[in-house]
Scaffold this active site. Structure first.
Site, short mmCIF file in Angstrom:
data_model
loop_
_atom_site.label_atom_id
_atom_site.label_comp_id
_atom_site.label_asym_id
_atom_site.label_seq_id
_atom_site.Cartn_x
_atom_site.Cartn_y
_atom_site.Cartn_z
N SER A 144 3.60 -8.55 -14.04
CA SER A 144 2.46 -9.41 -14.36
C SER A 144 1.91 -9.07 -15.74
O SER A 144 2.00 -7.92 -16.20
CB SER A 144 1.35 -9.20 -13.32
OG SER A 144 0.14 -9.81 -13.73
N TYR A 157 -4.87 -4.05 -9.06
CA TYR A 157 -3.65 -4.83 -9.31
C TYR A 157 -2.87 -4.20 -10.47
O TYR A 157 -1.64 -4.05 -10.40
CB TYR A 157 -4.05 -6.27 -9.64
CG TYR A 157 -2.91 -7.25 -9.71
CD1 TYR A 157 -1.84 -7.20 -8.82
CD2 TYR A 157 -2.92 -8.27 -10.66
CE1 TYR A 157 -0.81 -8.12 -8.88
CE2 TYR A 157 -1.90 -9.20 -10.72
CZ TYR A 157 -0.85 -9.12 -9.83
OH TYR A 157 0.17 -10.05 -9.91
#
Length: 261
Positions: A144, A157
Site C-alpha cells: 500500500s 495499517y
C-alpha cells in the site's frame, strides 16, 4: 484487453473480493492464466470464477482462511491435484485497518492485522515454495501507498504493511537461489465501489459533492485522477509474468503519481 503474458501459467490469488482481488483474477485470466481463487467467502469466489469462465477462462475455487495452516495446506493440495503446477502466487488478503492513532488503537486489532497481512502472506509463500521453485515462479505481495506517508490514523495499517515489505524483501533474498522472484505492488487510492461509497460519506459530512471529494483527492497526483482496479491488476500481472524475469525484491508504486518512491 487480451495479452499472452501468462499463457498456460497457473496463478493463485488469495483475498479475492469484489474490488482489487477480482481485477487481479480477471486480468490474470485475460493474460492467459489458469486462476486459483482463494478467500474465506465461497460465494464471492464463485461470482468471480463465473465471470472468468464465461469469458472462456479456467478456474479453481478453494475457500481458505490463510491464517490456518491446514486450510493453506488444502489449498496447495487442491491446486496441484487440479493443475499440477504453480507459476505465481499473489498475496492480496488484508483486513480493514484500525483508523485511530496508535495511542488509541486496540492491541488486538494490530495483532489481527499482522496475523492476516504479514503472517498469512508468509504462510502462503512457505506453503507454495516447492512448486514455485519447480516453475521458477513469482510471488507478488499487495502492499500500500501507506508506506509513503505517516498520517496518524493509518498507524496500525502502516505497521502491518511495513512489516510485509520487510518480509517480502527478505524472502526475495532467501528464495532467489531457488529461482523464485518476490516483488510488491503498492497501490494508492483505488477507484472502486468501496472508495466511491467512502467519498460519498465524506461529501455528506462536509456538505460538498462526491465529485468534489474525488477531484480534491486526485489533484494531489501527477495525472490528476485515481487508478482503477484493473490498472493496478495489470502491474501485478507484469510482475507475475516472465517479462519481469530479472526483477525481484522491488516495490512498484501504482498511484497515478501521488507519491514518488
Amino acid at each position: 484487453m487480451s495479452t499472452a503474458l501468462l499463457t498456460d501459467k497457473v496463478v493463485v490469488v488469495s483475498g479475492v473480493g469484489p474490488g482489487l482481488g477480482r481485477s487481479i483474477c480477471t486480468e490474470a485470466a485475460a493474460a492467459g492464466a489458469k486462476v486459483v481463487l482463494a478467500a474465506r467467502t465461497e460465494s464471492r469466489l464463485k461470482e468471480v470464477a463465473a465471470e472468468i469462465e464465461a469469458a472462456g477462462g479456467e478456474t479453481l475455487c478453494v475457500p481458505a482462511d490463510i491464517t490456518d495452516d491446514e486450510a493453506v495446506a488444502n489449498l496447495v493440495r487442491r491446486t496441484l491435484d487440479t493443475f499440477g503446477r504453480v507459476d505465481a502466487l499473489v498475496n492480496n488478503a488484508f483486513a480493514v485497518p484500525s483508523m485511530k492513532p496508535l495511542a488509541r488503537t486496540d492491541f488486538q486489532q494490530i495483532r489481527d492485522s499482522i496475523d492476516l497481512t504479514v503472517l498469512g502472506g508468509l504462510r502462503m509463500t512457505q506453503a507454495f515454495t516447492e512448486p514455485l521453485a519447480e516453475s521458477k515462479g513469482a510471488v507478488v505481495m499487495i502492499n500500500s501507498a501507506v508506506l509513503r506517508h505517516s498520517e496518524p490514523r493509518y498507524g496500525s495499517y502502516k505497521m502491518a504493511k511495513s512489516a510485509l515489505l520487510a518480509m517480502s524483501q527478505t524472502l526475495a533474498s532467501e528464495l532467489g537461489k531457488q529461482g523464485i522472484r518476490v516483488n510488491s505492488v503498492a497501490p494508492g487510492y483505488i477507484w472502486s465501489d468501496q472508495l466511491k461509497w467512502y467519498f460519498g460519506e465524506v461529501a455528506k459530512k462536509y456538505g460538498i459533492t462526491a465529485e468534489q471529494v474525488y477531484q480534491q483527492t486526485a489533484d494531489r497526483s501527477d495525472l490528476k485522477r485515481l487508478p482503477e482496479p484493473d490498472e493496478i491488476a495489470r502491474a501485478v500481472v507484469f510482475l507475475a509474468s516472465d517479462w519481469s524475469s530479472a526483477i525481484t525484491g522491488q516495490t512498484l508504486d501504482v498511484n497515478c503519481g501521488e507519491y514518488h518512491a
